[in-house]
Every structure is written in C-alpha cells, then in structure tokens.
Design a protein around this motif. Structure first.
Motif, PDB file in Angstrom:
ATOM      1  N   ALA A  58      51.668  44.636  41.440  1.00 33.93           N
ATOM      2  CA  ALA A  58      50.506  45.381  41.931  1.00 33.93           C
ATOM      3  C   ALA A  58      50.807  46.840  42.220  1.00 33.93           C
ATOM      4  CB  ALA A  58      49.976  44.719  43.204  1.00 33.93           C
ATOM      5  N   VAL A  59      52.091  47.203  42.279  1.00 30.65           N
ATOM      6  CA  VAL A  59      52.451  48.583  42.619  1.00 30.65           C
ATOM      7  C   VAL A  59      52.078  49.519  41.474  1.00 30.65           C
ATOM      8  CG1 VAL A  59      54.382  50.133  43.097  1.00 30.65           C
ATOM      9  CG2 VAL A  59      54.300  47.883  44.170  1.00 30.65           C
ATOM     10  N   GLU A  60      51.477  50.644  41.814  1.00 33.83           N
ATOM     11  CA  GLU A  60      51.129  51.642  40.812  1.00 33.83           C
ATOM     12  C   GLU A  60      52.396  52.250  40.226  1.00 33.83           C
ATOM     13  OE1 GLU A  60      48.319  52.508  39.569  1.00 33.83           O
ATOM     14  OE2 GLU A  60      46.837  51.623  40.919  1.00 33.83           O
ATOM     15  N   GLU A  61      52.425  52.432  38.904  1.00 34.23           N
ATOM     16  CA  GLU A  61      53.565  53.085  38.262  1.00 34.23           C
ATOM     17  C   GLU A  61      53.509  54.585  38.502  1.00 34.23           C
ATOM     18  OE1 GLU A  61      53.742  51.999  34.175  1.00 34.23           O
ATOM     19  OE2 GLU A  61      53.943  49.862  34.592  1.00 34.23           O
ATOM     20  N   GLU A  62      52.326  55.114  38.563  1.00 33.35           N
ATOM     21  CA  GLU A  62      52.123  56.524  38.865  1.00 33.35           C
ATOM     22  C   GLU A  62      50.936  56.658  39.793  1.00 33.35           C
ATOM     23  OE1 GLU A  62      53.545  59.151  35.024  1.00 33.35           O
ATOM     24  OE2 GLU A  62      51.426  58.673  35.268  1.00 33.35           O
ATOM     25  N   ILE A  63      51.003  57.675  40.634  1.00 35.69           N
ATOM     26  CA  ILE A  63      49.837  58.004  41.445  1.00 35.69           C
ATOM     27  C   ILE A  63      49.478  59.467  41.201  1.00 35.69           C
ATOM     28  CG2 ILE A  63      50.260  56.284  43.233  1.00 35.69           C
ATOM     29  CD1 ILE A  63      51.514  58.461  44.938  1.00 35.69           C
ATOM     30  N   GLU A  64      48.204  59.763  41.412  1.00 30.72           N
ATOM     31  CA  GLU A  64      47.725  61.124  41.187  1.00 30.72           C
ATOM     32  C   GLU A  64      47.647  61.856  42.511  1.00 30.72           C
ATOM     33  OE1 GLU A  64      44.427  62.331  38.204  1.00 30.72           O
ATOM     34  OE2 GLU A  64      43.445  62.301  40.182  1.00 30.72           O
ATOM     35  N   VAL A  91      41.540  72.811  45.012  1.00 36.13           N
ATOM     36  CA  VAL A  91      42.359  72.033  44.093  1.00 36.13           C
ATOM     37  C   VAL A  91      42.573  72.842  42.816  1.00 36.13           C
ATOM     38  CG1 VAL A  91      42.519  69.939  42.714  1.00 36.13           C
ATOM     39  CG2 VAL A  91      41.543  69.831  45.019  1.00 36.13           C
ATOM     40  N   ARG A  92      43.849  73.048  42.479  1.00 41.53           N
ATOM     41  CA  ARG A  92      44.189  73.840  41.290  1.00 41.53           C
ATOM     42  C   ARG A  92      44.925  73.027  40.232  1.00 41.53           C
ATOM     43  NH1 ARG A  92      40.623  77.802  41.692  1.00 41.53           N
ATOM     44  NH2 ARG A  92      40.935  79.153  43.526  1.00 41.53           N
ATOM     45  N   SER A  93      45.432  71.821  40.647  1.00 38.79           N
ATOM     46  CA  SER A  93      46.126  70.982  39.664  1.00 38.79           C
ATOM     47  C   SER A  93      46.248  69.575  40.236  1.00 38.79           C
ATOM     48  CB  SER A  93      47.510  71.541  39.350  1.00 38.79           C
ATOM     49  OG  SER A  93      48.125  70.804  38.307  1.00 38.79           O
ATOM     50  N   ARG A  94      46.660  68.659  39.357  1.00 40.80           N
ATOM     51  CA  ARG A  94      46.892  67.283  39.780  1.00 40.80           C
ATOM     52  C   ARG A  94      48.214  66.811  39.198  1.00 40.80           C
ATOM     53  NH1 ARG A  94      42.335  65.161  42.115  1.00 40.80           N
ATOM     54  NH2 ARG A  94      40.419  66.369  41.753  1.00 40.80           N
ATOM     55  N   LEU A  95      49.052  66.237  40.053  1.00 42.16           N
ATOM     56  CA  LEU A  95      50.365  65.744  39.627  1.00 42.16           C
ATOM     57  C   LEU A  95      50.304  64.233  39.429  1.00 42.16           C
ATOM     58  CD1 LEU A  95      52.619  67.623  42.227  1.00 42.16           C
ATOM     59  CD2 LEU A  95      52.014  68.374  39.914  1.00 42.16           C
ATOM     60  N   HIS A  96      51.008  63.728  38.452  1.00 35.93           N
ATOM     61  CA  HIS A  96      51.174  62.296  38.262  1.00 35.93           C
ATOM     62  C   HIS A  96      52.644  61.972  38.516  1.00 35.93           C
ATOM     63  CE1 HIS A  96      47.363  62.970  36.168  1.00 35.93           C
ATOM     64  NE2 HIS A  96      47.086  61.723  36.540  1.00 35.93           N
ATOM     65  N   VAL A  97      52.887  61.278  39.642  1.00 34.05           N
ATOM     66  CA  VAL A  97      54.248  61.071  40.118  1.00 34.05           C
ATOM     67  C   VAL A  97      54.461  59.619  40.490  1.00 34.05           C
ATOM     68  CG1 VAL A  97      54.441  63.455  40.957  1.00 34.05           C
ATOM     69  CG2 VAL A  97      53.576  61.652  42.483  1.00 34.05           C
TER      70      VAL A  97
END
Length: 863
Positions: A797-803, A812-818
């Motif tokens: 169930a754990v997300e592989e990436e979050i935004e 808001v100027r950008s969004r990271l996927h980490v």
C-alpha cells in the motif's frame, strides 16, 4: 453472459438458508456481536423506510461475519396494536388472522431483499408465549412498587371510548381512528413509576455519549426535562387551602400578580362548588379540557382563562392576587398550578394584557428603568431585583441560592428538582394488547393473577364494532372470574398494556426465545447482551428508547440482568424522500396526474393538474402513502433485483442523512452492478488461479493496481468503522473498479485476481448475491462470507512516489516526485535544485526555507 438477478438471488438466498449462515451458534467461542434493527409492525407491506433500515443492519451483520465474529441477528414482530383492531372493526377479520397474514407476507418480502436473520429466534409480541412474560414482568414491577393504579387525566376519545397516547391525537385535536374531538378525562389507570428513574436516565447519558447520536441524547434530555428551582406554598385567602407551586424563577416571586390552575386541578371544583361562579368556571374548565394533552398542541393553543372568584396570598410579601383557571396550566408538569409573573414571562404577559391584569416589574435591566405602560413584551434577561423585599438591588441570577435559603428559613418554600418526565401510563382500553393481570374482588380488592395462572389469554368471543368501546369488556367469559384469594366471584381488568411495553424488552427475549419457564436465562444474557449495535429511526428517541432504557434499569434492580443500559451503540438512519405533487383543488397527486411543465432531475416543475389544469407544486418530502409519492419495494426488486436496490440506498449519502429516491440514481446503480458482472466474466481467462502465489517481479502498472487495491481496503474499512459511511466506502470501490477496467489487459494475472477478489469481498455486504455468484464463478467453493475481511498489505500500500508542491513566496512554482520517506534535508536540496524553482530564485537572497515533510516546501526570497 447476461446478469439474471432473479435466478441468482433465489439461488443464494436458498444457499444461505441451507447452510444456516445467519444462525447464531451458542457453543462458539468466538467474540459475539449482537446486531439489532428495530422490529416492524406487521402492516403487511414493506416500505422504503424498512428497506434502508434493514439494509443497513444486514450490511453490518455481513461485515461482522467477515471480520470473524459470531453474530446474532434476530427478527420479530411488534404485532399488537391499534391498526389490527381497526381492521377488525372495518372488515370483520379477527386481529389475530389479520396479523398472521401480514407476518407471512412481510417475511417473504424480507427474504427477497436478502436480509439475513436467525429466524429460529423469531418472536411476535401477540403470541401468548411472549405476552405471558409481559404479564410476569408486570407482576414483578407490582411487587417492587413500580406498577400502581391512580386517577389521572388522559386523552379520551368519546366515540371510540378509549384512551389515546399523545401521538394518536391529530394536530386538530381529533382521534386518529375516527376523527372525533379528543378531550382530557380523569380516569383510574395503571402506571409504571418511570419518574423515579428520571435522574438515572440522565446520568447514564455519560455512558452513551460518543456511541449514540448526540441528537438523540439531546432529545432525551429535553424530554426528561430536569429543572432546578423552588417549591413555594401559596394559600387560598378565602379557604386556607394550600397550593404548592414549582418555579424555576424564585427571583420573580415578588412580581406574581395572579395564579393559574390547570382546568382539571381538583381544587377548581372544590372551590367554586355552591358559589355564584360555579357554572361559569366549570363550563369554561370543561371547554379548556377539549383537545389533546400533547405539548405541541398545548403550546399552539390560544391562551384562555376564567377567574374563579378566589384569591391566593403570596407568601413572600403577603399580597393577595386573583386565582384563575387557564388552559396553559397542566397537571402533568409541576403541581398543576402556575404562579404568573407577566412582567418577566412572555406567556403570562400576553395573558395579562388580554384580561387586563396587573403587571409588576421586579427585575430591572442594569442601566434602564422599565415602564409597565410602555412594555410591549416581557423582560426575561438578567438584571437587578427591585420591589423584592430583602433582595432589592441584588443581581437576580446570582441571588438564586440565597433566595431559596430565605424561603426555607421562612417556612414557605424549599429548593427542589422537577422533571418533565412523568410516570408511564400503560393502560389502554383496547382488545389487541397484553391483558393486565389483575383481578378485582369486592372483598379482597385488587388481586394480582398468580404466576401459575399466566398467561391471561385474550378471549375470542369479543365484539368488534365502531363506537362500542373496549372489545375486551364485551367478553363475559373473560371478565367474569373468581378471586384467587377468597374464591368469590370477581372481575378481570379489561385494560391492556401499551404496546411500548412489548418493545421495551424484546431484545432480551431474542437471546432465549423459546424458554417456557422464564423470560430469559441469565446464562443467555451473559452470552449475548448487551446489544452491540442498535439501528432504527430517530423518531423513537423519546418514547421507545427511553422506555427500553427504563425497563432495563428496573430489570437490573430486580436482579434479572447485570447491566442497566441495553444498547451499546445506536445508529439512526435517514428518511427516504421523493418528489410529491400538490394541487390546491385535488390535493396530493401521483406523478402520472401531472401534465406539462419541465423535468428537472426526477421532478416535474411548473406542471399542471391533469384533472383541473391548476398549477401543481412539487416538493421533496418523505415517502408516504398520504402524499402519493410511494415507491413499492417489491416493484423495485422485480425490476432491478435486491442488490441494485441495496447498492442504490447506500451509494449517494451517508445513511444517517436524507436519502433521495431517484430513477436516475437507481439506474446508475443498475449499470454499476452490470459493469461488475461484465468485468469479472471478461477477466476469467486472464486471471491467475485461486492458489497462485504473488509474483515478486511486477511492472509499474501492476504495482500501481496492487497499491490502490490495498489502499482501498484500508479506506473502506475506515469508512465503515467511522460511522457506517457506506457511500464513502462504495466510492472507493468504484475508483478501484474504474482503475481495473482501464488496466485489466495489462495487469499481472495474480494482481488481477487479487484485485477482483478484493472488490467482491469489500462490496459483498452491500451486494451479497452478486458477490457470492462471482466468487463462485472465479473458482471458489466456500461462501464469500466465510473467507474473512481482506487484510491490508502495508508494504504493497505504500506509495512509490509522492508529489510535493514547491512554493516560492507562497505561490506554487513546481512539483517534485520523491520517495515517501525522503528526509527534510534531501527534500530541501531537491527543491532548491529544481530547474523551475531555479528560474524564480536565481539572483535573489533566500531568506528562509520551510519544509513540511510529505506535504510541501516553501522558499521565501528577497529582491
């Protein structure tokens, strides 16, 4: 392959019956869970209120079965009552035959809906094996001094010759049975001393808080009506008779300018007897007693009164004030006498203005002097006491304890607590109810029927005739008996018990329904009670639910049970509503009698009456026969099947809120059912076998589907546990179905099976027939309700990436996927290195970087 719901639903209803799925085992060591929906009156027809109520209960039952509990889910019939007696008068069909026929019809309807009950435990309150124990419990109440007979005012229908409960008096003061004007009447009646339990009923709310709806507890608190105040004794100047008065406002005693007695107060007749006021006062009092005694009617009734010709002496200042009879004074609250302070009570103010009575100010606002001549309403706010003897200049509310102490010291009053809750009048002058087990002997007086002679059976040789009074009194074989003590000729009590007595302990009988020696065994009480989840309408908050709580407290005090609250948790379902149409000429109309207009959703607006052409108003209101907006559950089961109806009833709103019946809505649920059917059957050739192990190597799409599957299990479980938010749970299921439909061709066969199995398991409480059929279709032999509720795989169930949004000066100027577990330092470093962010901070001074792990990064810059 088409979805043939009729065959499928019959098939699984028979399977559940054959496998005894809903029969609660006594010898099972698993943790118990007792689910109870309020049993119905057997009217012969299920309505949509039943459908929502019993569907909710059935979903909870199945959910708890899947969780591994041994579940008690009984059903029975509140089968005594006035409707069967009315039918007997109207049609000649005996109430027993009418009732049994209706029970058979409704049992069949319940089976069609797929609701699961342990029918071995079925009870009907009109069967002697049940009402015998009503009589036995009455005798126990009598032994404890909690059952007694006294003369009291009741709602009396002179045409039907019977007592009516407040709820059986219509808004215009007429009898719901015949329409005749109801009048209060003093009668000797049987009561249970519920008032003795008023404070305990309030105190136990602390135990129920958080488990019962707050709205129900609030209604009960108001119904019980605890008031702190003082009892003050006035005296009739001319006769010396004492009139005790309860008041919550002893601070206003110096402002009393008249007193009112209830029309039925015994002192009224005594005082005016043989006076020149007798005829006028008694005639006026009789007129005031017409209409019912419900609080709503009393509040809305025009306030009228008549002067008795007598006066009372105010004990705090010695002033004499006129004594009136008024229709707003009632014997069922306080002492039946009301001290009137028109300057500081709006009702008294209006009455005083109407009859030109004195108004005297004794509470002044802090910075203002009230002038009686200029007042157009009573002053009811706090203030300074004036013209109040030793309390002049004091704050009225702060001085209450001192005033009460002064009254006690002077010997004219004392502090006391009053409750609106009255003793429970259980006598009814009707046939179709439990006979009260008492005998009247000219020598021995009131004699209880010996326990060995129970039950006192209802006779069959009765006459059902409009206006003939209590049919039970027409049976000579019933009325005439012998005294159990002296053997002389005697008469049976012909009153029967209020049917709320039946429903005040039926939940206990379900635990031991066939016991012929006692109402229930202690062993069975310990096995099943208390009810873990009770489900029913909020309209029962201030009658049935209080009566059941009172009954349980008495049984506890009698040593029959070891608990004093019957229901751990309570859930109240919302009403089912549908558009109704109203024409001024022809009143409520069915939709097919509305022409023209335009359709907005399910409603026709700006339509006309097909008969007279006048405009028709459309309003959303509770489904009811009287408003001709009824929805027939049988017709819906025939057209869509039980699962579609069940799904629709729980899909749109939380089940404790109003449910809107809509053709578009149920058609949407029908489409959902068919999409599930099609999806599973189209996936049969692609999914893995039932015992295939989960692959360790999954592509990104398969990992996403599996992740969303286990997140759905978590969210659905939380929605059900968090207040039966079935609409939220079903929304999560739909999201998972939509995802699977979009990716089923690409997803790994084992993931495909796991996801389909999960959807069927978490939706099975709501759509049980379809879930069972598809569970079998994908290769399982055991019932889906035997495999357990799915368990979340936390690693899946754990997300592989979050935004993570990155803000620069709050925008808001950008969004990271980490990665979900990225550290604060790494998240800040990634944000500052992001190319989009760089274009906004380049050449500027970074004043501060705020990092909220897992949520956002905000970079504050200067320049």
């Amino acid at each position: 392959m088409d979805y043939n719901f009729k065959d499928i639903e019959r098939k699984w209803q028979q399977r559940w019956s054959d496998s005894h799925l809903f029969e609660a085992p006594d010898d099972d060591e698993r943790e118990k869970y007792y689910v109870l929906t309020m049993y119905p009156y057997p009217s012969g027809v299920l309505h949509m209120g039943h459908v929502i109520n019993y569907t909710i209960g059935d979903v909870v039952v199945r959910y708890k079965l899947l969780q591994g509990y041994k579940v008690l889910s009984p059903m029975g019939w509140d089968s005594f009552g006035l409707p069967a007696e009315n039918a007997a008068i109207r049609t000649g069909v005996h109430p027993h035959d009418f009732t049994e026929s209706n029970i058979a019809t409704m049992t069949k309807q319940m089976g069609r809906a797929g609701w699961g009950y342990d029918w071995r435990r079925e009870v009907a309150t009109s069967h002697p094996e049940y009402y015998r124990w009503n009589q036995w419990l009455f005798l126990k109440f009598l032994e404890k001094g909690l059952a007694f007979k006294k003369t009291a005012p009741v709602n009396w229908c002179p045409s039907c010759e019977t007592v009516l409960a407040n709820e059986q008096v219509m808004g215009d003061g007429g009898c719901e049975r015949c329409g005749s004007l109801v009048a209060p009447k003093n009668m000797s009646q049987w009561f249970f001393e519920m008032s003795a339990y008023a404070q305990r009923l309030l105190d136990n709310h602390a135990e129920l808080a958080g488990h019962w709806p707050e709205s129900v507890l609030k209604l009960q608190k108001e119904w019980i009506g605890r008031s702190e105040g003082a009892k003050v004794v006035f005296k009739v100047k001319e006769t010396g008779d004492e009139i005790p008065v309860f008041t919550t406002r002893p601070d206003t005693l110096w402002g009393v300018t008249f007193m009112s007695l209830a029309p039925e107060h015994p002192l009224v007749e005594k005082l005016v007897k043989d006076t020149d006021r007798e005829e006028e006062v008694l005639a006026a009092a009789r007129e005031m007693r017409t209409g019912g005694l419900s609080e709503k009617e009393l509040a809305e009734r025009e306030k009228v009164g008549v002067f008795t010709g007598f006066h009372v002496i105010n004990p705090v200042n010695g002033e004499e004030v006129p004594l009136w009879v008024a229709n707003f004074a009632v014997m069922t609250y306080g002492t039946g006498a009301v001290m009137a302070v028109p300057a500081h009570d709006q009702r008294d103010f209006e009455f005083a203005r109407k009859y030109d009575l004195l108004i005297k100010v004794v509470i002044q606002p802090q910075d203002e002097d009230l002038d009686v001549q200029e007042m157009d309403e009573a002053y009811v706010e706090p203030g300074v006491m004036v013209s109040s003897g030793p309390f002049d200049g004091k704050h009225n509310l702060k001085s209450m304890p001192e005033i009460i102490g002064w009254l006690k010291e002077k010997g004219c009053g004392e502090g006391t607590i009053n409750y609106r809750l009255r003793d429970w009048l259980i006598s009814r002058q009707r046939y179709w109810g439990t006979p009260i087990p008492m005998i009247y002997c000219d020598t021995c007086g009131q004699v209880p029927v010996p326990e060995k002679d129970l039950p006192v059976l209802l006779p069959t040789d009765v006459v059902f005739k409009e206006g003939a009074g209590n049919p039970l009194a027409s049976s000579e074989s019933f009325v005439n008996t012998s005294c159990p003590q002296c053997g002389a000729a005697a008469r049976r009590e012909t009153d029967t018990m209020d049917t709320f007595v039946d429903s005040s302990w039926y939940f206990l009988r379900y635990c031991d329904p066939h016991n012929a020696e006692q109402p229930f065994l202690q062993e069975e009480m310990k096995r099943w009670m208390r009810v873990d989840q009770y489900i029913g309408g909020i309209e029962h908050a201030t009658m049935h639910l209080i009566y059941a709580r009172f009954f349980t407290m008495v049984l506890h005090d009698l040593g029959l049970v070891d608990f004093d609250e019957p229901f751990k948790r309570l859930f109240c379902q919302g009403m089912v509503c549908k558009t109704a149409y109203y024409c001024e000429e022809h009143k409520y109309l069915p939709e097919d009698k509305v022409t023209g207009g335009k359709r907005e959703g399910d409603a026709i607006v700006d339509g006309q009456c097909a008969t007279c052409g006048k405009p028709v108003a459309s309003t959303m209101t509770k489904i009811s026969k009287s408003k001709l907006n009824i929805v027939d559950p049988d017709a819906m089961f025939d057209r869509y099947g039980a699962d579609t109806v069940r799904l629709y009833m729980l899909s749109d709103n939380p089940p404790n809120q109003m449910q809107i019946w809509s053709e578009d809505g149920i058609n949407g649920s029908w489409r959902t059912i068919n999409r599930i059917w099609t999806l599973v059957h189209s996936s049969l050739g692609r999914m893995a076998g039932p015992n295939d192990a989960m692959s360790g190597e999954l592509d990104s799409e398969s990992r996403e589907v599996r992740r969303r599957t286990h997140q759905a299990i978590d969210k659905v479980t939380a929605a059900i546990e968090g207040g039966f938010q079935f609409n939220t749970a079903l929304a999560r299921c739909n999201e998972l179905l939509n995802l699977l439909r979009s990716k089923s061709d690409a997803v790994h066969p084992v993931v495909l099976r796991e996801t389909i199995e999960t959807v069927l398991r978490i939706m099975s409480p709501v759509i049980p027939h379809l879930a069972e059929e598809l569970w079998e279709a994908i290769g399982h032999k055991q019932s889906i309700f035997g495999v357990g509720w799915p368990v979340v795989d936390e690693s899946a169930a754990v997300e592989e990436e979050i935004e993570i949004p990155v803000q620069v000066n709050g925008k808001v100027r950008s969004r990271l996927h980490v990665a979900p577990g990225i550290s604060r330092e790494d998240l800040e470093r990634c944000a500052l290195a992001d190319s989009k962010v760089q274009s906004y901070i380049e050449g500027k001074e970074i004043a501060k970087v705020i990092v909220v792990p897992g949520r956002l990064v905000n970079i504050a810059v200067k320049g």
